[in-house]
Design a protein around this motif. Structure first.
Motif, mmCIF file in Angstrom:
data_model
loop_
_atom_site.group_PDB
_atom_site.id
_atom_site.type_symbol
_atom_site.label_atom_id
_atom_site.label_comp_id
_atom_site.label_asym_id
_atom_site.label_seq_id
_atom_site.Cartn_x
_atom_site.Cartn_y
_atom_site.Cartn_z
ATOM 1 N N ILE A 341 0.838 -1.205 0.000
ATOM 2 C CA ILE A 341 0.000 0.000 0.000
ATOM 3 C C ILE A 341 0.873 1.254 0.000
ATOM 4 O O ILE A 341 0.583 2.241 -0.686
ATOM 5 C CB ILE A 341 -0.950 -0.014 1.212
ATOM 6 N N GLU A 342 1.944 1.215 0.778
ATOM 7 C CA GLU A 342 2.858 2.366 0.794
ATOM 8 C C GLU A 342 3.470 2.600 -0.585
ATOM 9 O O GLU A 342 3.643 3.743 -1.021
ATOM 10 C CB GLU A 342 3.962 2.138 1.822
ATOM 11 N N THR A 343 3.785 1.492 -1.267
ATOM 12 C CA THR A 343 4.322 1.635 -2.624
ATOM 13 C C THR A 343 3.288 2.277 -3.544
ATOM 14 O O THR A 343 3.612 3.153 -4.381
ATOM 15 C CB THR A 343 4.740 0.271 -3.171
ATOM 16 N N VAL A 344 2.022 1.870 -3.425
ATOM 17 C CA VAL A 344 0.953 2.444 -4.251
ATOM 18 C C VAL A 344 0.822 3.945 -3.982
ATOM 19 O O VAL A 344 0.718 4.768 -4.907
ATOM 20 C CB VAL A 344 -0.385 1.726 -3.978
ATOM 21 N N ILE A 345 0.830 4.341 -2.694
ATOM 22 C CA ILE A 345 0.699 5.758 -2.334
ATOM 23 C C ILE A 345 1.879 6.562 -2.872
ATOM 24 O O ILE A 345 1.721 7.647 -3.458
ATOM 25 C CB ILE A 345 0.588 5.903 -0.814
ATOM 26 N N ARG A 346 3.093 6.005 -2.689
ATOM 27 C CA ARG A 346 4.288 6.731 -3.139
ATOM 28 C C ARG A 346 4.283 6.929 -4.645
ATOM 29 O O ARG A 346 4.541 8.025 -5.165
ATOM 30 C CB ARG A 346 5.545 5.987 -2.688
#
Length: 542
Positions: A341-346
């Motif tokens: 999810i953090e990768t998607v947000i970034r």
């Protein structure tokens, strides 16, 4: 009021002649003043020599009453202001002005500076160096000349004298004469020069007026009348021939032009018969132009469509970012999915940044220029970034030119340029270092500048030619590479340029140069001011 040709020529020639004669009169006046002053010095020196020669025997006999009476008689004649006899100790032993007798003069007095003005005692001097000019108490300039009374052999061998042979100078004879006569002569010469100048100017203006009326004004008036006839369509008249000069050639050219216009009108009348064919040809050309305009409008619409699509991309990106953030904050989210999810947000934020940069790079908006202070814009940009975590350990040194004139710029766009450069400098210093900002102006080049220097990691030489290219970035995964491209375009739209100098491991300097407005002062008072990061006062501008 409109001036005719005669008046313009007369005024121009008179001004040139007046300037020339004024310069000549000034130089001649200065030369005459020098000659008269030299003559006054010579005259005063002759009076002094006459007194010394006339009283020589009296001094040998030590006949002081007769000696003083002789000096009084010489001092009473016209053209002599005052005569003084000063001994070698500086005491006035006699003066035609009785109030001075017995007065002791210091070595720094003007009359004593001839001999005692240097490091060593001066025994002899020319008449020019023995003279001095000063003003009397009641007004009026005076000329004084000193003449040394030497201890000659006839003096120290006389029975009545007690001066030893070792004495070189026994005293000084000081003669003071007024310079009123010299200034009277100069005033008379100046008045005659002014009168002569006015007379010459009047005669010159009169002659130029008469000659211009005959040789220039009358032919020009005839040519003007012929031009008015041509404007009314009267092509049958011709200009009368003038003298064999440029005006005559101009008349012949007018006649040739009249004949050409007459033939051109006949040609136009012939073309009128073929008007229908010409109209059809013109209609075809207009049709072709309309088709070209339609294609241009289609291209413009396509550009707007592309811009709209870029804007629309932001909507799903916003949704992805919002829902991804919600998922990330959900307590039920599996720990193994948090990194995804953090990768998607970034990556979503990075896509949004790319879209924003593309819009800014493609917008090319026209600057809304107004007069602004470059120092104040720099302070506004620093206010936006200096409280960020990146700048907490960075010392900011300001060196503003307080006499910097106002610039005709778009404050928002220039502030955007400075923010980009300040942030880039912060990243280059890894959040720790010194950021030096200086402003100034070069009136000769009609330019103002702001220089931004950091002591960060620097830029390799092979990358200096690429830093303004779109999508080029030296920050891994920290930018779109559009910041400097946008900044470069903004500065170019303002008529300026950006220069960069960098050395790896030493630091980087960016210099933004902007043109000065035409009404800016050319020599402002340049002063500098340094302030620390905590200072918040706005720097002044001229």
């Amino acid at each position: 009021m409109r001036l005719n040709l005669i008046s313009k020529l007369a005024i121009a020639t008179s001004l040139v002649l007046l300037s020339t004669m004024a310069l000549y009169a000034y130089l001649n006046f200065r030369s005459l003043q020098g000659l008269l002053l030299q003559e006054a010095i010579s005259e005063a020196d002759r009076i002094s020599e006459t007194i010394l020669r006339a009283t020589h025997n009296q001094m040998l006999r030590d006949d002081r009453p007769l000696f003083y009476k002789t000096i009084e008689e010489m001092g009473s004649q016209q053209g002599v202001e005052r005569i003084r006899l000063i001994n070698k100790t500086g005491r006035i032993i006699f003066s035609t002005d009785g109030a001075e007798t017995g007065t002791l003069l210091q070595k720094d007095a003007k009359v004593c500076s001839v001999c005692h003005g240097g490091a060593h005692l001066l025994l002899t001097a020319s008449s020019k160096h023995r003279s001095r000019r000063f003003f009397r108490a009641g007004g009026g300039e005076l000329l004084g000349i000193t003449n040394a009374i030497y201890n000659e052999e006839s003096c120290y061998t006389a029975s009545c004298h007690f001066h030893p042979e070792s004495f070189k100078v026994l005293g000084i004879l000081d003669v003071v004469v007024p310079l009123d006569r010299m200034y009277s002569v100069l005033d008379a010469y100046r008045n005659r020069s002014i009168a002569l100048t006015l007379l010459v100017l009047t005669l010159t203006a009169l002659c130029i007026t008469l000659l211009t009326q005959k040789l220039v004004n009358r032919p020009v008036r005839e040519l003007l009348e012929h031009t008015q006839m041509l404007s009314r369509g009267e092509l049958d008249g011709l200009v009368h021939s003038f003298a064999n000069d440029e005006m005559g050639e101009l008349a012949e050219s007018f006649n040739a032009m009249t004949l050409n216009l007459k033939r051109a009108r006949e040609d136009l009348e012939g073309w009128g018969r073929d008007l229908e064919e010409m109209v059809q040809q013109r209609t075809y050309e207009v049709t072709q132009m309309q088709a070209q305009l339609i294609r241009s409008e289609k291209l413009a619409s396509l550009g707007e469509l592309v811009a709209g699509i870029a804007h629309e991309i932001n909507n799903p990106l916003t949704g992805i970012l919002v829902f991804s953030s919600l998922i990330q904050s959900n307590q039920k989210l599996d720990e193994t999915l948090k990194n995804d999810i953090e990768t998607v947000i970034r990556e979503t934020k990075r896509c949004a940044g790319i879209v924003k940069g593309l819009l800014e790079f493609a917008r090319c908006s026209t600057p809304q220029k107004e007069l602004h202070c470059l120092n104040e814009i720099s302070e506004a940009a620093l206010t936006l970034i200096q409280h960020q975590i990146l700048f907490q350990d960075i010392t900011i040194i300001r060196e503003y030119d307080e006499g910097l004139p106002l610039l005709l710029i778009d404050a928002n766009q220039i502030e955007q340029v400075l923010v980009n450069m300040f942030v880039n400098a912060g990243h280059a210093m890894l959040g720790e270092g010194v950021l030096h900002i200086a402003t100034g102006a070069d009136p000769d080049q009609r330019q103002a500048y702001i220089a931004i220097h950091d002591n960060g990691c620097g830029i390799p030489q092979e990358n200096l030619t690429k830093i303004f290219d779109p999508f080029f970035s030296t920050k891994a995964n920290k930018g779109t590479g559009l910041g400097l491209s946008v900044s470069y375009g903004i500065v170019q739209e303002h008529g300026g340029h950006i220069d960069v100098v960098s050395e790896v491991g030493v630091g980087t300097s960016f210099t933004v140069t902007l043109p000065l407005p035409e009404q800016a002062a050319t020599s402002p008072a340049h002063t500098s001011r340094q302030a620390s990061l905590e200072e918040s006062s706005s720097p002044p501008c001229a």
